[in-house]
Design a protein around this motif. Structure first.
Motif, PDB file in Angstrom:
ATOM      1  N   VAL A 100     -34.499  58.660 -83.190  1.00  0.00           N
ATOM      2  CA  VAL A 100     -34.198  59.508 -84.345  1.00  0.00           C
ATOM      3  C   VAL A 100     -33.806  60.927 -83.930  1.00  0.00           C
ATOM      4  O   VAL A 100     -32.873  61.510 -84.489  1.00  0.00           O
ATOM      5  CB  VAL A 100     -35.349  59.497 -85.384  1.00  0.00           C
ATOM      6  CG1 VAL A 100     -36.556  60.276 -84.910  1.00  0.00           C
ATOM      7  CG2 VAL A 100     -34.858  60.025 -86.722  1.00  0.00           C
ATOM      8  N   GLU A 101     -34.478  61.491 -82.956  1.00  0.00           N
ATOM      9  CA  GLU A 101     -34.117  62.836 -82.526  1.00  0.00           C
ATOM     10  C   GLU A 101     -32.742  62.853 -81.861  1.00  0.00           C
ATOM     11  O   GLU A 101     -31.962  63.780 -82.028  1.00  0.00           O
ATOM     12  CB  GLU A 101     -35.164  63.400 -81.564  1.00  0.00           C
ATOM     13  CG  GLU A 101     -34.944  64.877 -81.304  1.00  0.00           C
ATOM     14  CD  GLU A 101     -36.105  65.500 -80.556  1.00  0.00           C
ATOM     15  OE1 GLU A 101     -35.822  66.381 -79.741  1.00  0.00           O
ATOM     16  OE2 GLU A 101     -37.262  65.102 -80.784  1.00  0.00           O
ATOM     17  N   PHE A 102     -32.449  61.791 -81.120  1.00  0.00           N
ATOM     18  CA  PHE A 102     -31.129  61.661 -80.504  1.00  0.00           C
ATOM     19  C   PHE A 102     -30.050  61.671 -81.585  1.00  0.00           C
ATOM     20  O   PHE A 102     -29.066  62.383 -81.490  1.00  0.00           O
ATOM     21  CB  PHE A 102     -31.074  60.378 -79.682  1.00  0.00           C
ATOM     22  CG  PHE A 102     -29.742  60.105 -79.046  1.00  0.00           C
ATOM     23  CD1 PHE A 102     -29.399  60.703 -77.847  1.00  0.00           C
ATOM     24  CD2 PHE A 102     -28.847  59.236 -79.638  1.00  0.00           C
ATOM     25  CE1 PHE A 102     -28.174  60.434 -77.240  1.00  0.00           C
ATOM     26  CE2 PHE A 102     -27.625  58.970 -79.050  1.00  0.00           C
ATOM     27  CZ  PHE A 102     -27.293  59.571 -77.848  1.00  0.00           C
ATOM     28  N   PHE A 103     -30.236  60.869 -82.640  1.00  0.00           N
ATOM     29  CA  PHE A 103     -29.270  60.857 -83.739  1.00  0.00           C
ATOM     30  C   PHE A 103     -29.200  62.217 -84.415  1.00  0.00           C
ATOM     31  O   PHE A 103     -28.131  62.687 -84.772  1.00  0.00           O
ATOM     32  CB  PHE A 103     -29.619  59.784 -84.779  1.00  0.00           C
ATOM     33  CG  PHE A 103     -29.113  58.422 -84.433  1.00  0.00           C
ATOM     34  CD1 PHE A 103     -27.757  58.130 -84.505  1.00  0.00           C
ATOM     35  CD2 PHE A 103     -29.978  57.426 -84.041  1.00  0.00           C
ATOM     36  CE1 PHE A 103     -27.282  56.867 -84.195  1.00  0.00           C
ATOM     37  CE2 PHE A 103     -29.524  56.158 -83.730  1.00  0.00           C
ATOM     38  CZ  PHE A 103     -28.164  55.875 -83.809  1.00  0.00           C
ATOM     39  N   ALA A 104     -30.333  62.852 -84.604  1.00  0.00           N
ATOM     40  CA  ALA A 104     -30.342  64.175 -85.232  1.00  0.00           C
ATOM     41  C   ALA A 104     -29.505  65.153 -84.425  1.00  0.00           C
ATOM     42  O   ALA A 104     -28.729  65.927 -84.976  1.00  0.00           O
ATOM     43  CB  ALA A 104     -31.769  64.692 -85.383  1.00  0.00           C
ATOM     44  N   ASN A 105     -29.653  65.110 -83.114  1.00  0.00           N
ATOM     45  CA  ASN A 105     -28.877  65.998 -82.254  1.00  0.00           C
ATOM     46  C   ASN A 105     -27.407  65.616 -82.197  1.00  0.00           C
ATOM     47  O   ASN A 105     -26.564  66.441 -81.874  1.00  0.00           O
ATOM     48  CB  ASN A 105     -29.452  66.029 -80.841  1.00  0.00           C
ATOM     49  CG  ASN A 105     -30.727  66.825 -80.776  1.00  0.00           C
ATOM     50  OD1 ASN A 105     -30.941  67.736 -81.560  1.00  0.00           O
ATOM     51  ND2 ASN A 105     -31.594  66.464 -79.843  1.00  0.00           N
ATOM     52  N   SER A 106     -27.083  64.366 -82.494  1.00  0.00           N
ATOM     53  CA  SER A 106     -25.692  63.930 -82.493  1.00  0.00           C
ATOM     54  C   SER A 106     -24.950  64.428 -83.728  1.00  0.00           C
ATOM     55  O   SER A 106     -23.771  64.213 -83.865  1.00  0.00           O
ATOM     56  CB  SER A 106     -25.608  62.404 -82.450  1.00  0.00           C
ATOM     57  OG  SER A 106     -26.057  61.923 -81.220  1.00  0.00           O
ATOM     58  N   THR A 107     -25.665  65.051 -84.634  1.00  0.00           N
ATOM     59  CA  THR A 107     -25.041  65.481 -85.881  1.00  0.00           C
ATOM     60  C   THR A 107     -25.294  66.951 -86.134  1.00  0.00           C
ATOM     61  O   THR A 107     -25.606  67.359 -87.248  1.00  0.00           O
ATOM     62  CB  THR A 107     -25.574  64.653 -87.062  1.00  0.00           C
ATOM     63  OG1 THR A 107     -26.986  64.815 -87.081  1.00  0.00           O
ATOM     64  CG2 THR A 107     -25.219  63.199 -86.918  1.00  0.00           C
ATOM     65  N   TYR A 150     -31.807  59.321 -93.972  1.00  0.00           N
ATOM     66  CA  TYR A 150     -33.163  59.600 -93.491  1.00  0.00           C
ATOM     67  C   TYR A 150     -33.214  60.947 -92.777  1.00  0.00           C
ATOM     68  O   TYR A 150     -34.110  61.758 -93.005  1.00  0.00           O
ATOM     69  CB  TYR A 150     -33.622  58.478 -92.552  1.00  0.00           C
ATOM     70  CG  TYR A 150     -34.946  58.756 -91.890  1.00  0.00           C
ATOM     71  CD1 TYR A 150     -36.133  58.438 -92.529  1.00  0.00           C
ATOM     72  CD2 TYR A 150     -35.012  59.350 -90.636  1.00  0.00           C
ATOM     73  CE1 TYR A 150     -37.362  58.697 -91.931  1.00  0.00           C
ATOM     74  CE2 TYR A 150     -36.229  59.619 -90.029  1.00  0.00           C
ATOM     75  CZ  TYR A 150     -37.397  59.298 -90.685  1.00  0.00           C
ATOM     76  OH  TYR A 150     -38.605  59.567 -90.094  1.00  0.00           O
ATOM     77  N   LEU A 151     -32.258  61.193 -91.893  1.00  0.00           N
ATOM     78  CA  LEU A 151     -32.213  62.462 -91.166  1.00  0.00           C
ATOM     79  C   LEU A 151     -32.014  63.635 -92.127  1.00  0.00           C
ATOM     80  O   LEU A 151     -32.642  64.680 -91.970  1.00  0.00           O
ATOM     81  CB  LEU A 151     -31.096  62.440 -90.120  1.00  0.00           C
ATOM     82  CG  LEU A 151     -31.314  61.476 -88.958  1.00  0.00           C
ATOM     83  CD1 LEU A 151     -30.039  61.361 -88.128  1.00  0.00           C
ATOM     84  CD2 LEU A 151     -32.480  61.898 -88.109  1.00  0.00           C
ATOM     85  N   ASP A 152     -31.152  63.435 -93.106  1.00  0.00           N
ATOM     86  CA  ASP A 152     -30.891  64.488 -94.080  1.00  0.00           C
ATOM     87  C   ASP A 152     -32.149  64.839 -94.859  1.00  0.00           C
ATOM     88  O   ASP A 152     -32.438  65.998 -95.137  1.00  0.00           O
ATOM     89  CB  ASP A 152     -29.771  64.050 -95.029  1.00  0.00           C
ATOM     90  CG  ASP A 152     -29.237  65.178 -95.862  1.00  0.00           C
ATOM     91  OD1 ASP A 152     -29.067  66.299 -95.319  1.00  0.00           O
ATOM     92  OD2 ASP A 152     -28.991  64.963 -97.059  1.00  0.00           O
ATOM     93  N   GLU A 153     -32.938  63.840 -95.203  1.00  0.00           N
ATOM     94  CA  GLU A 153     -34.154  64.061 -95.987  1.00  0.00           C
ATOM     95  C   GLU A 153     -35.319  64.558 -95.154  1.00  0.00           C
ATOM     96  O   GLU A 153     -36.224  65.211 -95.674  1.00  0.00           O
ATOM     97  CB  GLU A 153     -34.555  62.739 -96.677  1.00  0.00           C
ATOM     98  CG  GLU A 153     -33.574  62.315 -97.754  1.00  0.00           C
ATOM     99  CD  GLU A 153     -33.847  60.913 -98.275  1.00  0.00           C
ATOM    100  OE1 GLU A 153     -34.731  60.203 -97.737  1.00  0.00           O
ATOM    101  OE2 GLU A 153     -33.146  60.504 -99.216  1.00  0.00           O
ATOM    102  N   ASN A 154     -35.326  64.271 -93.847  1.00  0.00           N
ATOM    103  CA  ASN A 154     -36.495  64.579 -93.026  1.00  0.00           C
ATOM    104  C   ASN A 154     -36.282  65.618 -91.926  1.00  0.00           C
ATOM    105  O   ASN A 154     -37.249  66.132 -91.391  1.00  0.00           O
ATOM    106  CB  ASN A 154     -37.024  63.301 -92.379  1.00  0.00           C
ATOM    107  CG  ASN A 154     -37.534  62.330 -93.428  1.00  0.00           C
ATOM    108  OD1 ASN A 154     -38.621  62.509 -93.951  1.00  0.00           O
ATOM    109  ND2 ASN A 154     -36.753  61.325 -93.739  1.00  0.00           N
TER     110      ASN A 154
END
Length: 157
Positions: A100-107, A150-154
């Motif tokens: 999840v953190e990897f995806f968060a950093n990808s955006t 999920y990333l947008d909400e959290n």
């Protein structure tokens, strides 16, 4: 390393398995390879812009946890899988929580991050983990749009 433009436009290449001694795929390495159907990325830590952009037959991608270090922890680069119009499944070999953190950093922002998969369908991401018997099993399955929701909400404001 697989260098800049190494296989760009190679229309007969159907699959790519990057050996464990290759860590860098640089700019446009496989861009426009329209016959590639599957990609396995094991110890990749540098995946530069547009590496697989325009691989219109690409259906599946497998990524190992080592890739969590990708681009110094900032995730996929600009256009990594953009315009891969047949992409159906991306398999991440570890749990959602690890990725999840990897995806968060990808955006980080739309120009840099969200463009890594721009022009793709709403593909499925499968998170797998090793069970007690040492076999891979599904941990969680989500559409890429659900992950970003999920990333947008959290994670993002």
């Amino acid at each position: 390393e697989i260098g800049n433009y190494s296989f760009q436009g190679c229309t007969s290449l159907e699959s790519v398995t990057i050996s464990k001694n290759i860590t860098n795929l640089v700019t446009n390495a496989f861009n426009g390879c329209t016959s590639i159907k599957s990609v396995e990325l094991w110890t990749i830590t540098v995946l530069s812009g547009d590496a697989f952009s325009g691989c219109t037959s690409l259906e599946s991608v497998a990524v190992e946890p080592e890739a969590l270090k990708m681009n110094e922890g900032w995730g996929f680069d600009i256009g990594t899988f953009s315009s891969c119009t047949s992409l159906k499944t991306m398999t991440m070999t570890d749990t959602f929580e690890k990725w999840v953190e990897f995806f968060a950093n990808s955006t980080v922002d739309e120009e840099m991050g969200l463009s890594w998969y721009k022009g793709t369908p709403d593909f499925t991401v499968e998170f797998t983990r090793l069970n007690k018997e040492g076999e891979w099993e599904k941990d969680k399955t989500m559409k890429i749009s659900e992950i970003y929701k999920y990333l947008d909400e959290n994670y993002w404001e």
